[in-house]
Design a protein around this motif. Structure first.
Motif, mmCIF file in Angstrom:
data_model
loop_
_atom_site.group_PDB
_atom_site.id
_atom_site.type_symbol
_atom_site.label_atom_id
_atom_site.label_comp_id
_atom_site.label_asym_id
_atom_site.label_seq_id
_atom_site.Cartn_x
_atom_site.Cartn_y
_atom_site.Cartn_z
ATOM 1 N N PHE A 47 0.076 -1.849 42.924
ATOM 2 C CA PHE A 47 0.014 -3.168 42.311
ATOM 3 C C PHE A 47 0.941 -4.198 42.967
ATOM 4 O O PHE A 47 0.937 -5.361 42.590
ATOM 5 N N SER A 48 1.751 -3.759 43.922
ATOM 6 C CA SER A 48 2.645 -4.685 44.625
ATOM 7 C C SER A 48 2.301 -4.805 46.107
ATOM 8 O O SER A 48 3.044 -5.396 46.875
ATOM 9 N N LYS A 49 1.161 -4.261 46.511
ATOM 10 C CA LYS A 49 0.806 -4.228 47.930
ATOM 11 C C LYS A 49 -0.211 -5.294 48.328
ATOM 12 O O LYS A 49 -0.883 -5.886 47.483
ATOM 13 N N GLN A 50 -0.306 -5.498 49.632
ATOM 14 C CA GLN A 50 -1.369 -6.295 50.212
ATOM 15 C C GLN A 50 -2.163 -5.384 51.139
ATOM 16 O O GLN A 50 -1.641 -4.377 51.628
ATOM 17 N N ALA A 51 -3.418 -5.734 51.364
ATOM 18 C CA ALA A 51 -4.260 -4.901 52.213
ATOM 19 C C ALA A 51 -5.221 -5.760 53.017
ATOM 20 O O ALA A 51 -5.519 -6.898 52.650
ATOM 21 N N VAL A 52 -5.701 -5.190 54.114
ATOM 22 C CA VAL A 52 -6.690 -5.851 54.952
ATOM 23 C C VAL A 52 -7.760 -4.836 55.313
ATOM 24 O O VAL A 52 -7.447 -3.691 55.672
ATOM 25 N N VAL A 53 -9.016 -5.238 55.186
ATOM 26 C CA VAL A 53 -10.112 -4.397 55.668
ATOM 27 C C VAL A 53 -10.679 -5.061 56.914
ATOM 28 O O VAL A 53 -10.881 -6.273 56.952
ATOM 29 N N VAL A 54 -10.904 -4.246 57.935
ATOM 30 C CA VAL A 54 -11.348 -4.760 59.235
ATOM 31 C C VAL A 54 -12.596 -4.011 59.681
ATOM 32 O O VAL A 54 -12.634 -2.775 59.636
ATOM 33 N N SER A 55 -13.596 -4.750 60.110
ATOM 34 C CA SER A 55 -14.791 -4.104 60.650
ATOM 35 C C SER A 55 -15.329 -4.923 61.812
ATOM 36 O O SER A 55 -15.144 -6.144 61.873
ATOM 37 N N THR A 56 -15.989 -4.245 62.736
ATOM 38 C CA THR A 56 -16.615 -4.922 63.869
ATOM 39 C C THR A 56 -17.999 -4.337 64.100
ATOM 40 O O THR A 56 -18.294 -3.202 63.715
ATOM 41 N N ALA A 57 -18.830 -5.140 64.731
ATOM 42 C CA ALA A 57 -20.168 -4.679 65.100
ATOM 43 C C ALA A 57 -20.646 -5.500 66.285
ATOM 44 O O ALA A 57 -20.195 -6.626 66.510
ATOM 45 N N ALA A 58 -21.559 -4.921 67.036
ATOM 46 C CA ALA A 58 -22.169 -5.682 68.125
ATOM 47 C C ALA A 58 -23.044 -6.783 67.543
ATOM 48 O O ALA A 58 -23.230 -7.837 68.148
ATOM 49 N N GLY A 59 -23.559 -6.538 66.335
ATOM 50 C CA GLY A 59 -24.417 -7.509 65.683
ATOM 51 C C GLY A 59 -23.940 -7.879 64.293
ATOM 52 O O GLY A 59 -23.097 -8.753 64.123
#
Length: 233
Positions: free
Chosen positions: A114-126
């Motif tokens: 409850f005290s954290k930050q997060a990042v979700v990262v994704s990549t694609a050719a399309g």
């Protein structure tokens, strides 16, 4: 800040490079922990339900996954990344996330989340970044993480070396903006109204017995069935 990165692949492609770029903008090297899936964890949930009904330590894969769990618990920022596989995250990432169902708000959330930050990262050719990021963001949200950033990049290539300079430059600008926001907001972001409503609902549910005795006992031991909340000092 301490950063824990869970990579949804073993190879160091575009997704990996973007996550590392972000991590280096918010932490020094010694404060960055990395894990690769399936190299560092490759088991599938077997559906025994022991984590839900009794104790997560009874999971047959507990000893293997505990190292990663410890790292994300100690981190200020969690980064989950995955290249897009058929419009979703990788099987390795999904299999790892499946092991944390017991940590969802409807069961036994870890108060440190409850005290954290997060990042979700994704990549694609399309395309497909939005749905791949949602796969990872859903779990982070239900773990109780109050601030989650999404970064989806159409790299138009199958390797980082083949990504065009203008796309790399645009990506770095986006990464820098997220890094600046993370550093400006500090390590204790506010829990959203939606998050508070869900938590308070589960407080009432567990006051009345919960989904199962293990959950109810956990919430009561934390004082969460009364006035205490994990985001209060």
């Amino acid at each position: 800040m301490k950063v824990a990165i869970v990579h949804g692949q073993n190879h160091k492609g575009s997704t990996y490079h973007i996550s590392i770029m972000l991590a280096k903008k918010i932490a020094i090297k010694d404060d960055i922990m990395e894990f690769f899936l399936p190299r560092d964890f490759s088991d599938f949930c077997c559906g025994c339900t022991r984590c839900f009904e009794k104790d997560e330590k009874l999971c047959p894969h507990y000893e293997k996954i505990h190292v990663i769990t410890k790292a994300i618990d100690e981190a200020d920022v969690i980064i989950l990344d995955s290249p897009v596989y058929v419009y979703h995250c990788t099987g390795g990432m999904k299999a790892w996330l499946d092991h944390y169902g017991w940590r969802w708000l409807v069961h036994r959330p870890e108060e440190k989340m409850f005290s954290k930050q997060a990042v979700v990262v994704s990549t694609a050719a399309g395309a497909g970044m939005k749905s791949a990021n949602k796969d990872m963001k859903d779990s982070l949200s239900f773990w109780g993480v109050p601030k989650i950033y999404s970064l989806g990049i159409a790299v138009r290539a199958v390797s980082w070396n083949e990504v065009k300079p203008d796309i790399k430059a645009k990506t770095e600008r986006k990464v820098s903006r997220i890094a600046d926001r993370i550093k400006q907001s500090g390590i204790k972001p506010k829990v959203s109204f939606k998050g508070r409503v869900l938590f308070n609902t589960m407080s009432i549910v567990n006051r009345k017995g919960g989904m199962n005795p293990a959950d109810s006992e956990y919430w009561k031991s934390k004082g969460w069935t009364e006035r205490k909340r994990p985001w209060k000092v």
